[in-house]
Design an enzyme around this catalytic site. Structure first.
Site, PDB file in Angstrom:
ATOM      1  N   PHE A   1       0.874  -1.192  -0.187  1.00  0.00           N
ATOM      2  CA  PHE A   1      -0.041  -0.053  -0.116  1.00  0.00           C
ATOM      3  C   PHE A   1       0.749   1.409  -0.010  1.00  0.00           C
ATOM      4  O   PHE A   1       1.778   1.473   0.852  1.00  0.00           O
ATOM      5  CB  PHE A   1      -0.959   0.021   1.320  1.00  0.00           C
ATOM      6  CG  PHE A   1      -1.779   1.191   1.283  1.00  0.00           C
ATOM      7  CD1 PHE A   1      -3.156   1.354   0.452  1.00  0.00           C
ATOM      8  CD2 PHE A   1      -1.476   2.356   1.820  1.00  0.00           C
ATOM      9  CE1 PHE A   1      -3.594   2.436   0.442  1.00  0.00           C
ATOM     10  CE2 PHE A   1      -2.124   3.494   2.004  1.00  0.00           C
ATOM     11  CZ  PHE A   1      -3.403   3.479   1.024  1.00  0.00           C
TER      12      PHE A   1
ATOM     13  N   ASP B   1       9.241   2.973   1.584  1.00  0.00           N
ATOM     14  CA  ASP B   1       8.200   3.628   2.111  1.00  0.00           C
ATOM     15  C   ASP B   1       8.118   3.471   3.533  1.00  0.00           C
ATOM     16  O   ASP B   1       7.655   2.466   4.130  1.00  0.00           O
ATOM     17  CB  ASP B   1       6.814   2.965   1.353  1.00  0.00           C
ATOM     18  CG  ASP B   1       5.720   3.722   1.829  1.00  0.00           C
ATOM     19  OD1 ASP B   1       5.738   4.362   2.881  1.00  0.00           O
ATOM     20  OD2 ASP B   1       4.602   3.754   1.128  1.00  0.00           O
TER      21      ASP B   1
ATOM     22  N   LYS C   1       2.735  10.420   8.225  1.00  0.00           N
ATOM     23  CA  LYS C   1       2.118  10.027   9.410  1.00  0.00           C
ATOM     24  C   LYS C   1       2.706  10.624  10.745  1.00  0.00           C
ATOM     25  O   LYS C   1       2.180  11.770  11.119  1.00  0.00           O
ATOM     26  CB  LYS C   1       2.126   8.330   9.589  1.00  0.00           C
ATOM     27  CG  LYS C   1       1.147   7.751   8.427  1.00  0.00           C
ATOM     28  CD  LYS C   1       0.555   6.418   8.709  1.00  0.00           C
ATOM     29  CE  LYS C   1      -0.639   6.214   7.931  1.00  0.00           C
ATOM     30  NZ  LYS C   1      -0.596   5.491   6.559  1.00  0.00           N
TER      31      LYS C   1
HETATM   32  C1  LIG Z   1      -0.764   5.908   5.180  1.00  0.00           C
HETATM   33  C2  LIG Z   1       0.395   5.193   4.215  1.00  0.00           C
HETATM   34  C3  LIG Z   1       0.437   5.887   2.860  1.00  0.00           C
HETATM   35  C4  LIG Z   1      -0.284   7.035   2.483  1.00  0.00           C
HETATM   36  O1  LIG Z   1      -0.275   8.138   3.163  1.00  0.00           O
HETATM   37  P1  LIG Z   1      -1.385   9.328   3.403  1.00  0.00           P
HETATM   38  O2  LIG Z   1      -0.994  10.248   4.244  1.00  0.00           O
HETATM   39  O3  LIG Z   1      -2.821   8.724   3.932  1.00  0.00           O
HETATM   40  O4  LIG Z   1      -1.496   9.761   1.694  1.00  0.00           O
HETATM   41  C5  LIG Z   1       1.500   5.440   2.151  1.00  0.00           C
HETATM   42  N1  LIG Z   1       2.092   4.254   2.521  1.00  0.00           N
HETATM   43  C6  LIG Z   1       2.116   3.683   3.625  1.00  0.00           C
HETATM   44  C7  LIG Z   1       2.973   2.474   3.954  1.00  0.00           C
HETATM   45  C8  LIG Z   1       1.307   3.998   4.529  1.00  0.00           C
HETATM   46  O5  LIG Z   1       0.928   3.396   5.778  1.00  0.00           O
END
Ligand SMILES: *Cc1c(COP(=O)(O)O)cnc(C)c1O
Length: 385
Positions: A132, A216, A245
């Site tokens: 994701f 990520d 986050k």
């Molecule tokens: C939450 C998340 C995203 C997206 O972040 P947003 O601030 O909601 O756009 C991307 N990658 C990972 C691993 C995430 O946990």
């Protein structure tokens, strides 16, 4: 306004892209939240790993209050000290290159994808099944989940999803690969820890073909797994990483951080954002980073994580506990969404289900031992109910 009134407005006036729980929160402090009727909840979700230092951390609140009264926004046409200090601290605490600021996780990944493609003059991006990376077109194209992608075709071309196995990954990377993008621990798909062997294979494949390895760390970063960044425990160092986050301690900010090799790929005009790295959010993030980059806190996260993981494993209906530090998930033999709802409404414990059988727990890194045990007891009661 009553909850019923909020629900009426939502159904009439808010685009229905969220399935909300029937609770209105009005206040938070540390690991606790209060609803509009004054009921107290224990928060094991942190707004999906955002308020990792607890709600309304007094030092972050003070820094934001002070900065809000001084200067909130100027755009990136000018200098402000908070952004430069934050960039310096982010770089020196991680990959040692340069930082691009943005406003969210998905935007950080968009920046990383543009950077990798520019560095390689095109090329494909290899991602892992179950990943994701966000909801905008580039990061959605990097998120190989049928239900999320299918309604929005056509996607951005050149993304290639492979199984999360060393051989599959190695086979997918070639001279036309711009980047391998992965989460060291896959969060949204249910807290799946990638093995050091897989991370090592990704590093080796990228080195062999000159591709960029991008982690990520939007969910795994900022101390969540017991080291400041998850890559630091694995020993595999990426060429760039994305964070968001918990970075802002509760306010919206994201960042792309590069190592030396990718530090000078973007030139003026290549990428940008009006809001990005503004003094208000940068001030909050700098304080959050200073508070999180603390050996005592990180050691405590490892300790609490081990304790929580052990307690969860001994609960009835828990088949498996996955994760690291305070990023944990339980696989259940009962439906997880109904359990999360019961925990919230009957036990006043906030957590979420990432799938039909998986509960995710992301408690504050600053939680006390008593509160941690209290949370496990509430979960046990919900499981028994
Ligand atoms: C939450 C998340 C995203 C997206 O972040 P947003 O601030 O909601 O756009 C991307 N990658 C990972 C691993 C995430 O946990």
């Amino acid at each position: 306004m009553s909850l019923a009134e909020l629900q009426r407005i939502e159904s009439e006036r808010v685009i229905g892209s969220y399935a909300r729980m029937p609770v209105e929160f009005v206040r938070g402090e540390g690991a606790l939240l209060w609803d509009d009727e004054g009921n107290e909840y224990l928060d094991f979700l942190c707004g999906i790993s955002v308020t990792s230092l607890g709600h309304c951390h007094p030092e972050i609140v003070a820094a934001v209050r002070e900065q809000a009264g001084r200067l909130m926004h100027t755009s990136n046409l000018f200098y402000t000290e908070p952004a430069m200090r934050l960039a310096e601290r982010l770089s020196s605490s991680s990959l040692g290159g340069k930082v691009f600021f943005c406003n969210s996780g998905t935007e950080a990944n968009e920046a990383a994808l543009k950077l990798a493609r520019k560095a390689r003059r095109g090329g494909k991006v290899v991602v892992l099944e179950g990943a994701f990376h966000g909801r905008t077109y580039g990061s959605l194209s990097a998120t190989p989940q049928e239900a999320k992608q299918a309604p929005f075709a056509p996607l951005v071309p050149g993304f290639h999803a492979v199984a999360a196995e060393p051989a599959a990954l190695h086979g997918a990377v070639d001279g036309d690969t711009a980047a391998v993008l992965l989460e060291p621990i896959q969060g949204e798909s249910g807290v799946h820890v990638l093995s050091d062997q897989l991370l090592g294979a990704a590093r080796a494949a990228c080195d062999e073909h000159g591709a960029a390895l991008i982690f990520d760390e939007i969910q795994t970063g900022m101390g969540r797994t017991g080291t400041l960044w998850a890559y630091q425990r694995s020993g595999v160092v990426p060429d760039a990483m994305t964070v968001a986050k918990a970075l802002g301690g509760g306010v919206p900010i994201g960042a792309l951080i590069t190592g030396a090799r990718l530090a000078d790929v973007f030139a003026p005009g290549d990428h940008g954002s009006t809001f990005a790295g503004g003094p208000l959010v940068a001030t909050a993030a700098l304080r959050a980073l200073e508070l999180t980059d603390d050996p005592a806190l990180l050691a405590r996260v490892q300790e609490l994580g081990a304790e929580l993981s052990e307690s969860l494993a001994s609960l009835p209906h828990v088949l498996e506990v996955r994760g690291r530090g305070l990023m944990l998930a339980c696989r259940l033999d009962v439906p997880a969404p109904a359990l999360a709802r019961r925990a919230l409404l009957e036990q006043r414990l906030v957590l979420n289900a990432t799938g039909p059988d998986t509960l995710r727990l992301l408690p504050p890194l600053t939680i006390g031992s008593e509160q941690l045990r209290d949370g496990v007891q509430r979960l046990a009661a919900a499981l028994a109910g």
